[in-house]
Design an enzyme around this catalytic site. Sequence first.
Site, short mmCIF file in Angstrom:
data_model
loop_
_atom_site.label_atom_id
_atom_site.label_comp_id
_atom_site.label_asym_id
_atom_site.label_seq_id
_atom_site.Cartn_x
_atom_site.Cartn_y
_atom_site.Cartn_z
N SER A 17 88.33 133.77 65.26
CA SER A 17 88.98 132.90 66.26
C SER A 17 89.48 131.57 65.68
O SER A 17 90.57 131.14 66.05
CB SER A 17 88.04 132.66 67.44
N LYS A 67 78.29 135.28 77.42
CA LYS A 67 79.41 135.43 78.35
C LYS A 67 78.98 135.42 79.82
O LYS A 67 79.78 135.14 80.70
CB LYS A 67 80.15 136.73 78.06
N ASN A 88 84.94 134.44 79.01
CA ASN A 88 85.07 134.27 77.56
C ASN A 88 85.89 133.04 77.20
O ASN A 88 86.02 132.73 76.01
CB ASN A 88 85.67 135.53 76.90
N ALA A 131 81.22 151.94 79.14
CA ALA A 131 81.23 151.21 80.42
C ALA A 131 80.48 149.88 80.30
O ALA A 131 79.73 149.49 81.19
CB ALA A 131 80.63 152.10 81.51
N THR A 156 75.73 156.60 80.11
CA THR A 156 74.92 156.32 81.31
C THR A 156 75.85 156.27 82.52
O THR A 156 76.63 155.32 82.68
CB THR A 156 74.20 154.96 81.15
N ILE A 222 89.06 149.65 70.85
CA ILE A 222 88.96 148.19 70.81
C ILE A 222 88.17 147.69 69.59
O ILE A 222 88.17 146.52 69.30
CB ILE A 222 88.40 147.58 72.11
#
Length: 280
Positions: A17, A67, A88, A131, A156, A222
Amino acid sequence: MDYQLGLIGFPIEHSLSPWIHESFMEQVNVKGSYRRIEIQPDTNFQEQFSMLKEKKLDGFNITVPYKQEILPFLDKIDPVATDIGAVNTVSVENGCWVGYNTDGIGYLRSLEKAYPKIMKQEKARILLLGAGGACRGIYHAFLNAGFSHIDIANRTIEKAENITTLKNEETVTKVMTLEEAESLIDRYDLIIQTSSVGMKPETDRSIIQLKKIKKGAIVSDIVYQPIQTAFLHQARNLGALIHNGHTMLLYQAQYAFEIWTGKRVPIGDMESKLKLILEG
Ligand code: ATR
């Protein structure tokens, strides 16, 4: 204005970042700095956040594991972040901390840049694998963008079901096991791997095995370390269109920078530069 920006989290010593936001500043001639502010998980959180208020930051990103922990310290939360249940990005507006979540919109921007046509195909069949928090943000963004068919497969089932509480009436979502996803995979136009499975050092792992795929399907992951995950490798071998995770990193940062400064910085060649950095 001299922007005082930063990143809060742990561990963040290898975070990209600072590089991204300093590149943004340079590109649009914004003065300022972007610092790493590490908060150790075993310290008093309340105290750390009070000290942070003294630092007079104009904005900051907040990453794992904070977060959700940040929520009680915010003065205001944007509705998208409220729905996602995690923040975030924090913007300091007239001394108030306002929380945002840029993950979902960042993901959509990165996808649109690579494959603009898919964003107009609201009836496209989408499958999200995993998820966790990232899935929640991405699911929310597709819902808001008007997509009508977004399924979720997870190890799950309850966690996937919990995400569907965000659903509106126009959208159909089927929740399924990873095994079901494997057998139904050729139904989908867009398949997005949203979990951390396949991340370094466990680079040989894939959340599911791809044995067949719809012609012209887009497969996205991702995970960006490595850039070419085992999951994307399988997809490429089956002839899928590929979307890599490092682009989401850039576009969620682009949106955060826009919240702080009002400027949308073009990503341009940062995609290839970031790829080179990640590939060492
Ligand atoms: P977050 O911190 O974003 O909430 P997380 O807890 O790391 O994310 O989990 C992200 C997703 O990765 C979850 O869907 C998790 O599955 P479970 O809900 O069953 O825990 C999934 N995940 C992590 N490791 C996995 C593995 N080895 N196989 C399958 N799914 C996995």
